[in-house]
Design an enzyme around this catalytic site. Sequence first.
Site, PDB file in Angstrom:
ATOM      1  N   GLY A  67       0.803  -1.218   0.000  1.00 16.58           N
ATOM      2  CA  GLY A  67       0.000   0.000   0.000  1.00 16.58           C
ATOM      3  C   GLY A  67       0.834   1.266   0.000  1.00 16.58           C
ATOM      4  O   GLY A  67       0.399   2.314   0.469  1.00 16.58           O
TER       5      GLY A  67
ATOM      6  N   ASN B 135       1.824  -9.884  -6.370  1.00 17.68           N
ATOM      7  CA  ASN B 135       0.662  -9.949  -5.493  1.00 17.68           C
ATOM      8  C   ASN B 135      -0.036 -11.283  -5.695  1.00 17.68           C
ATOM      9  O   ASN B 135      -0.407 -11.622  -6.810  1.00 17.68           O
ATOM     10  CB  ASN B 135      -0.301  -8.800  -5.775  1.00 17.68           C
ATOM     11  CG  ASN B 135       0.266  -7.484  -5.299  1.00 17.68           C
ATOM     12  OD1 ASN B 135       0.791  -7.384  -4.194  1.00 17.68           O
ATOM     13  ND2 ASN B 135       0.201  -6.474  -6.135  1.00 17.68           N
TER      14      ASN B 135
ATOM     15  N   ARG C 249      -2.957 -12.535  -5.068  1.00 17.66           N
ATOM     16  CA  ARG C 249      -4.396 -12.384  -4.784  1.00 17.66           C
ATOM     17  C   ARG C 249      -5.060 -11.692  -5.962  1.00 17.66           C
ATOM     18  O   ARG C 249      -4.377 -11.255  -6.880  1.00 17.66           O
ATOM     19  CB  ARG C 249      -4.575 -11.520  -3.537  1.00 17.66           C
ATOM     20  CG  ARG C 249      -3.854 -10.184  -3.710  1.00 17.66           C
ATOM     21  CD  ARG C 249      -4.201  -9.174  -2.671  1.00 17.66           C
ATOM     22  NE  ARG C 249      -3.256  -8.087  -2.638  1.00 17.66           N
ATOM     23  CZ  ARG C 249      -3.269  -7.021  -3.427  1.00 17.66           C
ATOM     24  NH1 ARG C 249      -4.212  -6.897  -4.340  1.00 17.66           N
ATOM     25  NH2 ARG C 249      -2.355  -6.069  -3.323  1.00 17.66           N
TER      26      ARG C 249
HETATM   27  P1  ADP Z   1       3.694  -1.442  -2.387  1.00 15.45           P
HETATM   28  O1  ADP Z   1       3.808  -2.918  -2.193  1.00 15.45           O
HETATM   29  O2  ADP Z   1       3.732  -0.695  -1.099  1.00 15.45           O
HETATM   30  O3  ADP Z   1       2.585  -1.035  -3.291  1.00 15.45           O
HETATM   31  P2  ADP Z   1       5.643  -1.310  -4.550  1.00 15.45           P
HETATM   32  O4  ADP Z   1       6.952  -1.983  -4.385  1.00 15.45           O
HETATM   33  O5  ADP Z   1       4.604  -1.985  -5.399  1.00 15.45           O
HETATM   34  O6  ADP Z   1       5.052  -0.991  -3.095  1.00 15.45           O
HETATM   35  O7  ADP Z   1       5.874   0.181  -5.101  1.00 15.45           O
HETATM   36  C1  ADP Z   1       4.799   1.113  -5.179  1.00 15.45           C
HETATM   37  C2  ADP Z   1       5.162   2.257  -6.084  1.00 15.45           C
HETATM   38  O8  ADP Z   1       6.351   2.924  -5.645  1.00 15.45           O
HETATM   39  C3  ADP Z   1       5.480   1.835  -7.517  1.00 15.45           C
HETATM   40  O9  ADP Z   1       4.331   1.687  -8.301  1.00 15.45           O
HETATM   41  C4  ADP Z   1       6.348   3.015  -7.979  1.00 15.45           C
HETATM   42  O10 ADP Z   1       5.552   4.123  -8.318  1.00 15.45           O
HETATM   43  C5  ADP Z   1       7.151   3.363  -6.736  1.00 15.45           C
HETATM   44  N1  ADP Z   1       8.464   2.654  -6.731  1.00 15.45           N
HETATM   45  C6  ADP Z   1       8.771   1.514  -6.068  1.00 15.45           C
HETATM   46  N2  ADP Z   1      10.055   1.145  -6.299  1.00 15.45           N
HETATM   47  C7  ADP Z   1      10.602   2.059  -7.106  1.00 15.45           C
HETATM   48  C8  ADP Z   1      11.911   2.239  -7.726  1.00 15.45           C
HETATM   49  N3  ADP Z   1      12.924   1.395  -7.533  1.00 15.45           N
HETATM   50  N4  ADP Z   1      12.079   3.319  -8.543  1.00 15.45           N
HETATM   51  C9  ADP Z   1      11.071   4.196  -8.760  1.00 15.45           C
HETATM   52  N5  ADP Z   1       9.841   4.093  -8.212  1.00 15.45           N
HETATM   53  C10 ADP Z   1       9.586   3.040  -7.401  1.00 15.45           C
END
Ligand code: ADP
Length: 449
Positions: A164, A290, A292
């Site tokens: 999230g 994910n 789910r």
């Molecule tokens: P969560 O599990 O909390 O949703 P994510 O790992 O899916 O976290 O990352 C959520 C968002 O954060 C991504 O969609 C992107 O916008 C940003 N993000 C995450 N990692 C990176 C990265 N290495 N470089 C740039 N943006 C990132």
Amino acid sequence: MFKKILIANRGEIALRVIRTCKEMGIKTVAVYSTADKDSLHVRFADEAVCIGAAPSRDSYLNIPRIIAAAEITNADAIHPGYGFLSENAEFSKICEEYKIKFIGASPEMINKMGDKATAKATMEEAGVPTVPGSKGLLKSLEDGKKIAAEMGYPVIVKATAGGGGKGMRIIKTEADFKKGWDDARQESGAAFGNDALYLEKYIEEPRHIEIQIIGDSDGRACHLSERDCSIQRRHQKLVEETPSPFITDELRDAMGKAAIKGAEAIGYEGAGTIEFLVDKHRNFYFMEMNTRIQVEHPITEEVTDFDLIKEQIKVAAGEKISGKNYYPKLFAMECRINAEDPSNGFRPSPGKIINLHLPGGKGVRIDSHVYAGYVIPPNYDSMIAKLIISGQTREEVIVRMKRALEEFVIDGIKTTIPFHIALLEDENFKAGNFTTKFLEDFDFSKIKK
Ligand code: ADP
């Protein structure tokens, strides 16, 4: 096939699962907290069991009460929806022990993919490209600084237990490292009870593009193409669309193949999503998986003619997938309608819905649990509806979405509808020209009150 499914969730996703079960001739059991006694999922299920008080830990996160509800109603499977217990390995394991089929990932799979640093290492081993970064968890502040210096700034530190959008910080220079490290640890410790961090190169101006996959119990997987979820606020998705305006046929094939490779390497069973970041040169990197169903799954359903909940249930019951991949035949977009005030920093706006008119017409789908007179409890997330539009072209979808948003009446509370209208009028958005940074530079004063 299952005879009765208990839905361990609330809101629109509980209704969504009930709808498919009805079409499949499967009986349903709703569980609910005292705050949700007037909810539609309670009314539309064949049976309903109150499992406790409003706070999630007393109801939707309370495993013994949910299992007891399944036992007394004789449910032979549990669908967890998204959020709550959907990626909880212990819950999946307890369901196994009680011989109730968990319509989701096995405990082993959730453990493997739920811990983000481990998931990354697993995917790397399977040959899926990942964002360059630390090998596993950071041992200390100094360890982090050393890796960041080698890799070059900017970097991002991320909670291995994160979700999230919580528990991550972008760090631009070495002087900022300690603050980013402290903030991310503090936030993830409070939110997840685990403050372990890993580090990644910060990909500048990326797109968030994810691939929907389904695997069966033979270990075979197929993909259902991509969803572009780059329109985010504070790392949380607000609008999703498919096909992505950025993706080429070659890139879709390459990402689809990588996603299948990742899913098959771990023998993934069920519906899952492999999330990638795509840089401006169209290099793609695995970010997380994910295990789910996701909030944005309906846009894939609209363009592929597929019921993803039905597929989840079929695969859980042991049916095999055909093995072929699915490609978008149409265009679709989803706007998340939240009970939040977009002119006021997206401040939550719970309360009573006085008046409600839902849009309709060709290509309009609404997944929602609200009705006129419904009181939005302050205890749960603020999403009250998903407006899902499909059409022959992206332009048609945008015009139709705007038309539908303007038809939508929700009186009594503030919602994100005015934000979505302003977004759809933005020339860069209309041209498909955006990255995950888009809303950082967005002029929110354009939003009509
Ligand atoms: P969560 O599990 O909390 O949703 P994510 O790992 O899916 O976290 O990352 C959520 C968002 O954060 C991504 O969609 C992107 O916008 C940003 N993000 C995450 N990692 C990176 C990265 N290495 N470089 C740039 N943006 C990132």
